[in-house]
Design a protein around this motif. Structure first.
Motif, PDB file in Angstrom:
ATOM      1  N   VAL A  83       0.838  -1.201   0.000  1.00 55.62           N
ATOM      2  CA  VAL A  83       0.000   0.000   0.000  1.00 55.62           C
ATOM      3  C   VAL A  83       0.872   1.250   0.000  1.00 55.62           C
ATOM      4  O   VAL A  83       0.618   2.206  -0.746  1.00 55.62           O
ATOM      5  N   ALA A  84       1.919   1.247   0.839  1.00 53.62           N
ATOM      6  CA  ALA A  84       2.828   2.402   0.867  1.00 53.62           C
ATOM      7  C   ALA A  84       3.504   2.589  -0.487  1.00 53.62           C
ATOM      8  O   ALA A  84       3.669   3.714  -0.974  1.00 53.62           O
ATOM      9  N   LEU A  85       3.898   1.495  -1.112  1.00 52.30           N
ATOM     10  CA  LEU A  85       4.562   1.574  -2.409  1.00 52.30           C
ATOM     11  C   LEU A  85       3.614   2.111  -3.476  1.00 52.30           C
ATOM     12  O   LEU A  85       3.981   2.993  -4.275  1.00 52.30           O
ATOM     13  N   GLU A  86       2.383   1.615  -3.484  1.00 54.40           N
ATOM     14  CA  GLU A  86       1.412   2.103  -4.459  1.00 54.40           C
ATOM     15  C   GLU A  86       1.116   3.579  -4.229  1.00 54.40           C
ATOM     16  O   GLU A  86       0.978   4.350  -5.189  1.00 54.40           O
ATOM     17  N   TYR A  87       1.035   3.984  -2.967  1.00 55.37           N
ATOM     18  CA  TYR A  87       0.832   5.400  -2.678  1.00 55.37           C
ATOM     19  C   TYR A  87       1.977   6.238  -3.255  1.00 55.37           C
ATOM     20  O   TYR A  87       1.759   7.292  -3.853  1.00 55.37           O
ATOM     21  N   ALA A  88       3.208   5.770  -3.074  1.00 59.73           N
ATOM     22  CA  ALA A  88       4.363   6.514  -3.572  1.00 59.73           C
ATOM     23  C   ALA A  88       4.306   6.669  -5.082  1.00 59.73           C
ATOM     24  O   ALA A  88       4.525   7.770  -5.614  1.00 59.73           O
ATOM     25  N   PHE A  89       4.022   5.610  -5.793  1.00 52.60           N
ATOM     26  CA  PHE A  89       3.949   5.695  -7.251  1.00 52.60           C
ATOM     27  C   PHE A  89       2.768   6.550  -7.697  1.00 52.60           C
ATOM     28  O   PHE A  89       2.884   7.349  -8.625  1.00 52.60           O
ATOM     29  N   ARG A  90       1.629   6.347  -7.041  1.00 54.39           N
ATOM     30  CA  ARG A  90       0.420   7.035  -7.493  1.00 54.39           C
ATOM     31  C   ARG A  90       0.497   8.539  -7.256  1.00 54.39           C
ATOM     32  O   ARG A  90      -0.060   9.323  -8.024  1.00 54.39           O
ATOM     33  N   HIS A  91       1.184   8.944  -6.182  1.00 51.79           N
ATOM     34  CA  HIS A  91       1.229  10.371  -5.835  1.00 51.79           C
ATOM     35  C   HIS A  91       2.626  10.964  -5.990  1.00 51.79           C
ATOM     36  O   HIS A  91       2.904  12.036  -5.439  1.00 51.79           O
ATOM     37  N   ALA A  92       3.488  10.304  -6.735  1.00 51.95           N
ATOM     38  CA  ALA A  92       4.867  10.774  -6.860  1.00 51.95           C
ATOM     39  C   ALA A  92       4.943  12.196  -7.395  1.00 51.95           C
ATOM     40  O   ALA A  92       5.810  12.981  -6.993  1.00 51.95           O
ATOM     41  N   ALA A  93       4.064  12.550  -8.314  1.00 46.01           N
ATOM     42  CA  ALA A  93       4.143  13.879  -8.910  1.00 46.01           C
ATOM     43  C   ALA A  93       3.739  14.989  -7.948  1.00 46.01           C
ATOM     44  O   ALA A  93       3.912  16.169  -8.261  1.00 46.01           O
ATOM     45  N   ASP A  94       3.207  14.625  -6.784  1.00 46.64           N
ATOM     46  CA  ASP A  94       2.883  15.641  -5.772  1.00 46.64           C
ATOM     47  C   ASP A  94       4.091  15.991  -4.913  1.00 46.64           C
ATOM     48  O   ASP A  94       3.987  16.833  -4.026  1.00 46.64           O
ATOM     49  N   TYR A  95       5.212  15.326  -5.155  1.00 43.36           N
ATOM     50  CA  TYR A  95       6.395  15.513  -4.320  1.00 43.36           C
ATOM     51  C   TYR A  95       7.615  15.849  -5.189  1.00 43.36           C
ATOM     52  O   TYR A  95       7.706  15.433  -6.351  1.00 43.36           O
ATOM     53  N   ASP A  96       8.540  16.587  -4.582  1.00 39.90           N
ATOM     54  CA  ASP A  96       9.834  16.835  -5.220  1.00 39.90           C
ATOM     55  C   ASP A  96      10.872  15.801  -4.790  1.00 39.90           C
ATOM     56  O   ASP A  96      11.918  15.670  -5.423  1.00 39.90           O
ATOM     57  N   LEU A  97      10.579  15.102  -3.696  1.00 37.14           N
ATOM     58  CA  LEU A  97      11.518  14.123  -3.159  1.00 37.14           C
ATOM     59  C   LEU A  97      10.728  12.969  -2.568  1.00 37.14           C
ATOM     60  O   LEU A  97       9.792  13.190  -1.786  1.00 37.14           O
ATOM     61  N   VAL A  98      11.061  11.740  -2.976  1.00 42.15           N
ATOM     62  CA  VAL A  98      10.465  10.534  -2.397  1.00 42.15           C
ATOM     63  C   VAL A  98      11.608   9.624  -1.971  1.00 42.15           C
ATOM     64  O   VAL A  98      12.470   9.280  -2.791  1.00 42.15           O
TER      65      VAL A  98
END
Length: 880
Positions: free
Chosen positions: A221-236
């Motif tokens: 779930v955490a991984l899917e969240y990171a991919f799905r919302h990556a464009a909302d962040y400058d750093l992941v």
């Protein structure tokens, strides 16, 4: 710029909503009209109508292709097939790599634009080129013989995230280690949306913890969240946080990545430099995966304008940061996942697998992986029953670092050294059911549990044992219950098979100590409801233990009394078969189990089938135990009840009278068994038409029961109910109404609205209203009662058929004879099929049907019906 008045419709799968919004935004910015459900459709709109209208009016359909677009059950299939069927313009945009065979054959030849792996400017150009279509160049092409253009740099590794309209591109720093996006991710949409909403609700350093047992899917779930919302962040940045030194090292790596590290400073200082960097920035996401020690890690929760997402088995995080407790899949999610992975599965097979695997995501993934190797569903289920740990130890899933069996075994081994008491409790729980286990059971049985080490005077027990189980993800621990997943139980049982006998001794001790008491009392039913699933789970290993038999029989009795006849029958028949084989047909406990089978059958309404069994048990008890034994008299009572329900009142009266005389010889007047016998005599007198005597006797029994048992005891309420019925049959309407109203309210409070006893009181109340000519009220009560009985008891239960007959009579009397005829014809057919023409209800409903025909002027048909039941020996008179 387009001047088209017809909009472009955006077709996409729900999880790809950010791509859909990005496409829609930029098309609008470039002059196109766009129809996007998230922007244009309001809550309450008819989704299907909106979709059909949008497709009809669209100048083109832009489809966002990803693996999810082609999943079974998505509305996307209706959308693309509609466009293809009417030969409309269809523009596929591929936002994630597609596997071979994923795109349907009819779409495979269509040209597609790939957006995945592109920078935002390149992705935007590809989008507009796709929508505008090909065009002649405005400049002459370069001479083909010129020097070759240097190759473009390779696209970034792996599928890239979408670019929402408010950003200028994807994260400048993106490191999720060696983890790749799971192409089979399914379900959890609500969880990801809730995580997103809670993170956005906080203005600074928002933190959310995903908590749950091993194999529940927290990391995915955490991984899917990171991919799905990556464009909302400058750093992941992903941190494997199971060990504190890994956390420090990963933060030090981050410091180097953002150019704030100092080579001479060392790992600890550089990690702190990274924390300082985050404190002064926003739009970052830090994921702490497997963060099991909150006390050590809380100092490594960064501050600043970013987000922290934690995954952990340890529930202690709930007292430190906000978060969500992640449970197993819903059954719908499990079935959808299995069907997607194994398309040949039927829904029933997928449901059976999901049930056996307890809807645990890791177990479902392992099962799909194993079955893809060619093992059929039935074979897998059989192996799961016989070789559980071996099967669960087999895994080649890239998304999970260890098999389920290994996950459980490793956690238990780590726990054994420091918390042997916790492992002992885990072993006990492994031989119980997968349902919640009240911690009060452990407290009650503590002094008698030989397999549980530790100080018996430990004031913090059992919390001192349960807390480590929760921390290691081996149990879900609540304030007053704990729960171990069925697959964890299976692995633990096989792991500790060599000490199973000693553990089962303690399991039996625990279950006996948890016995809630008299199952006749509704106040005990909730506690019996907690205990019964664990008794049932323990049956294969404990059903031969003599000390546990009374508790098992009481569980069956409670199931009958609390209106669970199917479960009561299953348990009773299993006990009877087991004990008959091991103890013999005439053993007292075997006969008690058979006795409970007849109770269950009676509750199911199959009275005629019950009679030979009741008679057989009575004869065997008389032979083995004697005429005056309590069990023998209980069987005699059952025989009298059965005869009464079949309308054989004189035979029933003789049996009841004999029981009464035998009870009176040994029991006080107000003993419950003495009062049951007196009640039975009175009820049978009422059936024989001696209504005044029956009323007098019932009133005397009721007074004694109220004094000795209380107003709300089930026996007291049974007597009050039948007294109200007998008063009504005696045409004493006001007295009957007063008592029927009281009984109905008490049964509602004690038994609940839909208990069979309550529904019988509702029917009786409706008939009193009819006697008092309050027909509209009577109709409302009886119609509602019939609907409830059909839902809870079934269309063919005698109680349901009685109420249907009563409702038919009221309909005839209120001028609705046509409706009455329909109900009564159906009821008469069912009575003949289920109860037989010799049952008391058959002539009654036949005459009521004749009355409805009379009311419609069909005199000849009515007379013919009456003549068919007015033969010798058939009662010709029916009391109101």
């Amino acid at each position: 710029m387009s001047d088209s008045s017809e909009p472009i419709f955006i077709s996409y799968a729900g999880p790809d909503n950010e791509w859909a919004e990005w496409v829609a935004w930029h098309l609008q910015e470039n002059g196109y009209r766009v129809e996007l459900d998230r922007w244009n459709w309001r809550t309450g709109d008819d989704f299907v109508t909106k979709m059909n209208n949008a497709l009809d009016q669209a100048s083109a359909v832009v489809a966002v292709f990803s693996p999810r677009y082609f999943e079974a059950g998505r509305y996307t299939e209706e959308e693309w097939t509609s466009v293809i069927a009417r030969r409309g313009r269809f523009i596929p945009l591929v936002v994630e790599p597609l596997e071979s065979g994923q795109v349907p054959a009819i779409l495979a030849p269509r040209l597609r634009k790939d957006l995945h792996g592109l920078s935002e400017p390149d992705a935007l150009k590809a989008l507009l080129d796709a929508v505008r279509g090909p065009a002649r160049p405005t400049r002459p092409p370069a001479f083909p013989g010129a020097a070759a253009t240097p190759p473009a740099p390779p696209a970034p590794h792996g599928p890239q995230p979408p670019f929402p309209p408010r950003t200028g591109g994807g994260p400048a720093v993106w490191d999720v280690r060696d983890r790749r996006r799971n192409p089979h991710f399914t379900g959890r949409e609500a969880v990801i949306d809730e995580v997103r909403g809670k993170l956005l609700a906080e203005r600074h350093a928002a933190v959310q913890a995903l908590r749950g047992t091993g194999g529940i899917g927290k990391t995915l779930v955490a991984l899917e969240y990171a991919f799905r919302h990556a464009a909302d962040y400058d750093l992941v940045w992903w941190v494997d946080a199971e060990q504190s030194e890994q956390v420090v090292a990963r933060y030090a790596e981050l410091a180097a990545r953002v150019d704030v590290a100092k080579p001479e400073a060392g790992v600890e200082f550089n990690a702190r430099y990274a924390m300082e960097y985050l404190r002064t920035r926003d739009r970052w996401l830090i994921i702490l995966d497997n963060a099991e020690d909150p006390e050590q890690l809380r100092s490594w929760l960064p501050e600043g304008g970013g987000h922290v997402l934690i995954t952990a088995r340890n529930p202690a995080w709930s007292g430190i940061v906000p978060g969500l407790s992640l449970g197993v899949f819903s059954r719908e999610e499990s079935v959808a996942y299995l069907r997607r992975q194994l398309p040949a599965l039927t829904d029933d097979q997928a449901d059976a697998l999901a049930e056996a695997l307890g809807d645990l995501p890791l177990a479902l993934a392992q099962a799909a992986g194993v079955m893809r190797g060619g093992i059929p569903a039935d074979r897998y289920l059989e192996l799961l029953r016989t070789n559980t740990a071996q099967l669960l130890g087999r895994s080649n899933l890239p998304d999970y670092p260890a098999s389920l069996a290994a996950t459980v075994t490793i956690a238990a081994e780590r726990l054994e050294a420091d918390h042997p008491g916790a492992v002992a409790v885990l072993r006990l729980a492994a031989f119980l059911g997968p349902e919640p286990i009240p911690t009060s059971w452990l407290v009650t049985a503590r002094d008698s549990l030989a397999s549980v080490p530790g100080d018996a005077d430990d004031i913090f027990w059992p919390e001192s044992a349960l807390t480590p189980l929760g921390r290691y993800g081996l149990a879900v621990v609540g304030s007053d219950v704990f729960q171990v997943h069925r697959l964890t139980q299976a692995v633990v049982r096989e792991t500790y098979a060599e000490v199973a006998d000693a553990i089962q001794d303690d399991v039996a001790t625990l279950l006996i100590a948890a016995d809630p008491g008299d199952p006749e009392l509704p106040a005990t039913w909730p506690r019996w409801a907690s205990l019964t699933p664990h008794l049932t789970a323990a049956l294969p290993t404990l059903d031969a233990r003599a000390e546990l038999r009374p508790t098992l029989l009481n569980a069956a009795r409670c199931l009958v009394r609390s209106a669970q006849p199917h479960a009561a029958r299953a348990l009773s028949e299993r006990l009877y078969e087991t004990w008959s084989s091991s103890l013999g047909d005439d053993d007292p406990d075997t006969l008690r189990a058979a006795h409970m089978v007849t109770w269950a059958l009676d509750s199911l309404g199959v009275t005629a089938d019950t009679l030979p069994l009741v008679t057989s048990i009575l004869e065997r008890r008389r032979r083995v135990l004697g005429e005056n034994d309590g069990d023998t008299l209980s069987s005699a009572h059952d025989l009298a009840v059965t005869l009464n329900k079949l309308g054989r009142f004189e035979e029933s009266y003789n049996v009841y009278q004999d029981i009464y005389e035998r009870r009176r010889a040994t029991l006080d007047q107000d003993h419950p068994e003495m009062l049951r016998a007196a009640y039975g005599v009175a009820v049978t007198l009422g059936g024989m038409g001696e209504l005044d005597t029956a009323c007098t006797n019932l009133a005397e029994v009721l007074e004694l029961q109220r004094r000795s048992l209380g107003d709300d005891h089930p026996d007291t309420l049974d007597t009050a109910h039948y007294l109200a019925t007998t008063l009504r049959q005696s045409l004493r309407g006001p007295e009957s109404l007063l008592l029927a109203t009281e009984v109905l309210e008490r049964r509602r409070n004690v038994l609940g609205e839909d208990h069979p006893g309550t529904l019988r009181s509702r029917q009786s109340f409706g008939l009193v209203l009819r006697l008092l000519t309050r027909y509209d009220e009577a109709h409302g009560v009886l119609a509602d009662t019939l609907e409830r009985q059909r839902r809870t008891l079934g269309d063919n239960h005698p109680d349901t058929l009685n109420t249907a007959d009563s409702l038919g009579r009221v309909l005839t009397e209120t001028g609705r004879a046509a409706e009455a005829e329909r109900i009564l014809r159906d009821t008469r057919t069912r009575v003949q099929k289920v109860l037989g023409r010799d049952h008391l209800l058959y002539p009654a409903v036949t005459r009521d049907l004749a009355d409805s025909l009379d009311a419609r002027g069909r005199k000849f048909e009515a007379a013919k019906l009456r003549a068919s039941v007015n033969r010798k020996g058939t009662p010709k008179k029916r009391t109101p």
